[in-house]
Design an enzyme around this catalytic site. Structure first.
Site, mmCIF file in Angstrom:
data_model
loop_
_atom_site.group_PDB
_atom_site.id
_atom_site.type_symbol
_atom_site.label_atom_id
_atom_site.label_comp_id
_atom_site.label_asym_id
_atom_site.label_seq_id
_atom_site.Cartn_x
_atom_site.Cartn_y
_atom_site.Cartn_z
ATOM 1 N N THR A 1 0.835 -1.208 0.000
ATOM 2 C CA THR A 1 0.000 0.000 0.000
ATOM 3 C C THR A 1 0.872 1.261 0.000
ATOM 4 O OG1 THR A 1 -1.558 -1.243 1.324
ATOM 5 C CG2 THR A 1 -1.924 1.123 1.203
ATOM 6 N N HIS B 1 1.999 1.983 -3.397
ATOM 7 C CA HIS B 1 0.935 2.628 -4.189
ATOM 8 C C HIS B 1 0.894 4.135 -3.889
ATOM 9 C CE1 HIS B 1 -0.377 -1.240 -5.407
ATOM 10 N NE2 HIS B 1 -1.117 -1.533 -4.372
HETATM 11 ZN ZN LIG Z 1 -0.086 -3.131 4.989
#
Ligand SMILES: [Zn+2]
Ligand SMILES: NC(=O)c1ccc[n+]([C@@H]2O[C@H](COP(=O)([O-])OP(=O)(O)OC[C@H]3O[C@@H](n4cnc5c(N)ncnc54)[C@H](O)[C@@H]3O)[C@@H](O)[C@H]2O)c1
Ligand SMILES: [Zn+2]
Length: 347
Positions: free
Chosen positions: A44, A47
């Site tokens: 994440t 990202h």
């Molecule tokens: Zn995570």
């Protein structure tokens, strides 16, 4: 009086992230302030760093302190916080529940209807200090090292997939050996799976899987996964599939070698839709498909803590790199290149 200051890794704009010196936040009445001792880099964060479509649509308002997986010590508590004390060692649960909706009132806070995420809807933990809602600061046994505490969030997701699919005595395949898949392999080993097959398109990740308990490793680029799995299971197929690849291809093929009555846990997040023949692959097979979004609050945590404190979850091989926060870029580059598996920062 001038507020005390700290170093934090901040995503300042779509094309920029940098270390800045900012004020140490003060905990509000239901928050705690944590001195972060270890924080782990996750997909994440990549990202957010790349500011891809996912990040742009995630609800993040820039600037934001990056990072959500962490462990540290409580150094201050808000006035309403009773459960935690200064000095407690805590790991952070990243699902922030509202406490009022149907799920929250019925034991499913982790899938709250108004779920907020630490570091997405509020500042995160790639910093010397972080504030979190007290419900998300999980006191952990002192024996669990900070590095392990920092990965309990992804570990918990993986561990839960293995609990929900009941792997004891079962033949299990884990698709994808990123940190989550590797933690699923370790969890399946601990919870008594009979045979563990692990797949990945990266041989170096398969090598780590073998260290963490996989009996057989397969690379779908070179190996015929379906044929091998059927051979290994008397042509019946595996009892359990855990997807931690997020690959539509891998998931789609896997139904071919799920035995009748088998169970499949989906953790990975594919970026496109999957077509399957529901009649053949699910109905007549009586396949159970279980979505896994994070950890049960807090049953999963309790079990993980017990196992980690007892030294019965072998997660160390997945942690490949440790850097001071000042070397954050090195960690991100190694993770993006696929060379690193789990990277830990020590702010
Ligand atoms: Zn995570
Ligand atoms: N459900 C949740 O709560 C939750 C939480 C965190 C992450 N995720 C998702 O879980 C997945 C795994 O997370 P991660 O951090 O380990 O990611 P990761 O990207 O590090 O791991 C994915 C792995 O799958 C491998 N892979 C790709 N295609 C494959 C194929 N066809 N067959 C086998 N392996 C293949 C990749 O080489 C990689 O090692 C991601 O999709 C992530 O978005 C879900
Ligand atoms: Zn809720």
């Amino acid at each position: 009086m001038k507020a005390k200051q700290m170093q934090a890794l901040i995503k300042t704009a779509p094309e920029n992230a940098e270390i800045q010196t900012i004020a140490i936040p003060e905990p509000l009445e239901n928050q705690v302030l944590i001195r972060v001792k270890a924080a782990a880099l996750c997909g994440t964060d990549l990202h957010v760093y790349n500011w891809n479509m996912w990040a742009q649509n995630s609800g993040i308002k820039l600037p934001v302190v990056m990072g959500h997986e962490c462990c540290g010590d409580v150094v201050a508590t808000g006035q309403n916080v009773q459960r935690l004390q200064v000095g407690d060692k805590v790991a952070v649960e990243t699902h922030v529940p509202c406490g009022k909706c149907y799920q929250c009132l019925n034991g499913e806070q982790h899938i709250c209807n108004d779920l907020k995420l630490f570091s997405i809807h509020m500042d995160g933990c790639f910093a010397e200090y972080t504030v979190v809602p007290s419900i998300c600061a999980r006191k952990i046994p002192i024996q669990i090292p900070y590095h392990f505490g920092a990965v309990m969030e992804p570990l918990g997701t993986a561990y839960r997939s293995v609990v929900e699919t009941q792997v004891m005595g079962a033949n299990v395949i884990v698709l994808g050996c990123g940190p989550i898949g590797l933690f699923a392999v370790a969890s399946a080993t601990t919870l008594g799976a009979a045979k563990i097959i692990a797949t990945d398109i990266s041989d170096s990740r398969l090598e780590i899987a073998a260290k963490m308990g996989a009996d057989i490793t397969l690379n779908p680029i070179k190996d015929n996964v379906a044929e091998t799995v059927l051979e290994l299971t008397d042509q019946y197929g595996v009892d359990v599939i855990i997807d931690a690849s997020g690959s539509v291809d891998a998931i789609g093929h896997s139904f071919k070698y799920l035995r009748k009555g088998g169970r499949i846990a989906l953790i990975g997040l594919p970026n496109k839709a999957l077509e399957i023949e529901i009649g053949k692959e699910v109905v007549f097979k009586e396949a159970s498909i279980i979505g896994i979004h994070g950890r049960k609050m807090f049953k999963t945590w309790t079990q993980m803590e017990n196992l980690l404190a007892a030294g019965k979850l072998n997660i160390k091989p997945a942690i490949t790199h440790v850097f001071p926060l000042s070397q954050w870029k090195k960690g991100i580059d190694l993770a993006l290149s696929g060379e690193a598996c789990k990277v830990i920062y020590e702010p």
